[in-house]
Design an enzyme around this catalytic site. Structure first.
Site, short mmCIF file in Angstrom:
data_model
loop_
_atom_site.label_atom_id
_atom_site.label_comp_id
_atom_site.label_asym_id
_atom_site.label_seq_id
_atom_site.Cartn_x
_atom_site.Cartn_y
_atom_site.Cartn_z
N LYS A 1 0.94 -1.08 0.18
CA LYS A 1 -0.27 -0.16 0.13
C LYS A 1 0.59 1.80 -0.17
O LYS A 1 1.68 1.05 0.88
CB LYS A 1 -0.83 0.12 1.12
CG LYS A 1 -1.72 1.53 1.81
CD LYS A 1 -2.83 1.03 0.73
CE LYS A 1 -3.96 2.73 0.76
NZ LYS A 1 -5.14 2.49 -0.92
N ASN B 1 5.47 0.82 -2.28
CA ASN B 1 5.00 1.39 -3.24
C ASN B 1 5.10 3.62 -2.25
O ASN B 1 5.36 3.09 -0.78
CB ASN B 1 3.73 1.48 -3.25
CG ASN B 1 2.92 2.41 -4.11
OD1 ASN B 1 2.76 4.17 -3.88
ND2 ASN B 1 2.87 2.67 -5.57
N CYS C 1 -1.66 9.07 -8.16
CA CYS C 1 -2.68 8.84 -7.43
C CYS C 1 -3.91 9.95 -7.77
O CYS C 1 -3.67 11.09 -7.82
CB CYS C 1 -2.98 8.52 -5.58
SG CYS C 1 -4.30 8.53 -5.29
N GLY D 1 -3.61 -3.16 -14.91
CA GLY D 1 -4.99 -2.80 -15.34
C GLY D 1 -6.06 -4.29 -15.90
O GLY D 1 -6.22 -4.16 -17.45
N GLY D 2 -6.70 -4.20 -14.57
CA GLY D 2 -8.11 -4.87 -15.37
C GLY D 2 -7.95 -7.03 -15.35
O GLY D 2 -8.75 -7.54 -15.91
N THR E 1 -7.92 -5.34 -8.22
CA THR E 1 -8.18 -5.29 -8.68
C THR E 1 -9.82 -6.88 -7.88
O THR E 1 -10.01 -7.50 -6.94
CB THR E 1 -10.08 -5.04 -9.47
OG1 THR E 1 -9.71 -3.34 -9.49
CG2 THR E 1 -11.46 -5.44 -8.59
#
Lengths: 252, 305
Positions: free
Chosen positions: B47, B101, B132, B245-246, B268
């Site tokens: 995170k 990060n 962000c 990305g996805g 995700t």
């Protein structure tokens, strides 16, 4: 907490919009605390994308029960499942209710589908405790008494029981409990919990509330379900620190 | 596993396989480690950390959308000091490559965080979040500014001997210009893409569904956009790319590698299937076996156009 695929054992409509689904657990020795929840994937594709959190309604003879209202596309799909289909479950998650404490009477206050976690709480309640349930619903057709004991009912439209909300109903009966040591367990819409919270804090009544919030993961990694602490700065997470909180611990 | 070589080099950073868990989708590794074996992955990205703890945005922070989700968490994190004291000891037990990060609201803060964390041997590389979309100061404004991205890369690079990965925003007109600046200023790699700015309204109350009004869109909905951005960088700039990305399954991961990614990150999908990383490593291995690819690195940017 683990991820598992369980088969649907039964699915029934309890009331016009309320369903009860049971799944055969593959671990009969599972330790589950009333008030915990499972995050359930209702489809095996990207629609809907996220899991849906559901309180454990009951756990008996290695069968897990969930009670739900059709609220959106996800719960609609769940209501259309057939016996024998598999669901992907993640859980049990969250902390659950604390059944210990210095009380002789457990008072359940539930609004609508907020009644879902209480059949299992009642089952696990020590035998020497009395249980009284206050159940509120919009109208008679939404009253779901499943698994509750000694029920007082309120409806918003007065079509059954007390005409008004369930917190008012409880307040009107408070004198019945003056010689009892009570502990309240509550779950329901946030406005209901806010009004109850105010009352129990003023009157110093031991009360635990089960809260809800949109969430993605259900186990603390997405940070998507904050709830404000009542003292100090910062947030707790509904999924991991809750969903059950002492009524005085959080700002609703 | 058979003799297939799944290892990749993201610049100086060596990974045993190309599968990483993206920042903000695995916490600091502890909760998700109950549900999957992180030691089987290429690594995890923490995170975002800032110098001081951040409490994050008020609820609602997330909303589900068609094949995706919007989030505006607001970089809620424990801060660098608590991270070192409380999170590093647990992360040591995980036996996985750790990438930290860093998010900040000034160039000085990026440098300060990097300096403090460089002392931690366990950290293999830094991913710098210049993109962000959900905090007012810093964040996206840096990610939108070529000079700022260049300066951050230069200063952070000078503050550490560990590899620096710059996480790029897709909310720009030409992402490859940003990759170019990162390369010029000595950055070791780029990760692409961060979330896309999006919003959603409740039609009955007319209010935004998330408190921050806008949020970052992620999930399968953004995969074609992310692939196009990775491909754009790959065709124009010689710099290792970590594709994000996805990605939901091994097929998606392979697609990103073909489009130019040296490694990939899962975001995700971790919320839905916490074991996805391990399944994807296995899927990539099986694909290589089936198609007689001896080394996964042979597949990088192998598009035929």
């Amino acid at each position: 907490m683990k991820q598992s695929k369980l088969k649907i054992d039964s699915i029934e409509k309890l009331e016009s919009n309320t369903f009860l689904i049971s799944l055969k657990s593959n671990q009969s020795n599972e330790v589950i605390t009333p008030g915990q929840f499972y995050n359930i994937k209702v489809s095996d594709n990207d629609f809907p994308l996220l899991r849906r959190p559901f309180s454990i309604c009951d756990f008996i003879n290695d069968r897990l029960y969930f009670m739900f209202d059709i609220h959106g596309e996800g719960t609609k799909m769940l209501s259309q499942k057939r016996i024998g289909e598999e669901l992907d479950l993640l859980g049990p998650l969250g902390n659950g209710f604390d059944l210990s404490g210095d009380f002789d009477t457990a008072i359940i206050i539930a609004g609508g589908i907020g009644a879902a976690p209480f059949p299992y709480l009642i089952r696990k309640m020590p035998e020497n405790k009395n249980v009284v349930s206050f159940l509120g619903a919009k109208s008679k057709s939404a009253v779901v008494k499943y698994g509750l004991k000694k029920i007082f009912i309120s409806t918003d439209d007065g079509s059954e029981g007390f005409h008004g909300n369930v917190v008012h109903l409880f307040k009107s009966k408070i004198l019945d409990f003056v010689d009892k040591k009570i502990k309240i367990y509550a779950c329901g819409p946030t406005p209901m919990l806010i009004s109850l919270q105010e009352f129990v804090i003023q009157n110093k009544i031991d009360c635990q509330i089960s809260t809800e919030c949109s969430m993605a993961c259900g186990f603390g990694i997405c940070q998507g379900c904050p709830i404000e602490k009542s003292s100090g700065d910062g947030y707790l997470l509904v999924c991991k620190d809750g969903p059950v909180f002492n009524a005085n611990a959080v700002k609703l | 596993m058979t003799g297939i070589d799944l290892s990749v080099n993201v610049g100086k950073l060596k990974l045993k396989n190309p599968v990483l868990l993206a920042s903000g989708t695995n916490g600091y590794g502890n909760e998700i480690s109950n549900l999957t074996d992180l030691s089987k992955l290429g690594g995890i990205v923490t995170k975002s950390l800032s110098l001081k703890p951040r409490k994050g945005n008020p609820p609602q922070r997330i909303v589900e959308t068609s094949s995706g989700m919007l989030n505006a968490i607001g970089l809620a994190n424990v801060g660098v000091e608590s991270f070192v004291k409380e999170k590093i000891p647990f992360l040591k037990e995980l036996n996985t490559t750790l990438i930290c990060n860093i998010a900040a609201s000034s160039i000085e803060e990026y440098v300060e965080c990097t300096k403090i964390l460089t002392a931690e041997e366990l950290i293999s590389a830094f991913e710098i979040n210049v993109s962000c979309p959900n905090v007012k100061e810093g964040g996206l404004e840096f990610g939108n500014d070529l000079n700022a991205v260049g300066r951050i890369t230069e200063k952070v690079k000078a503050a550490t001997n560990k590899p620096i990965i710059i996480k790029l925003s897709p909310n720009v007109s030409r992402i490859s210009d940003f990759a170019k600046v990162v390369k010029q200023e000595g950055g070791d790699a780029v990760s692409a893409i961060n979330t896309l700015v999006g919003t959603a309204f409740n039609i009955w109350t007319k209010k935004p569904k998330i408190k921050n009004v806008t949020g970052g869109l992620s999930g399968p909905a953004i995969k074609p956009v992310a692939l196009a951005k990775v491909f754009e960088i790959s065709r124009n700039i010689q710099i290792p790319i970590i594709g994000i990305g996805g990605i939901m399954n091994w097929q998606d991961a392979i697609e990103f590698i073909i489009a130019g990614s040296t490694a990939i990150q899962l975001g995700t999908v971790n919320f839905i299937n916490p074991n996805a990383g391990v399944e994807i490593v296995e899927g990539i291995n099986a694909f290589c076996e089936k198609t007689s690819v001896g080394k996964i690195s042979d597949l990088i940017a192998s598009y035929q156009i």
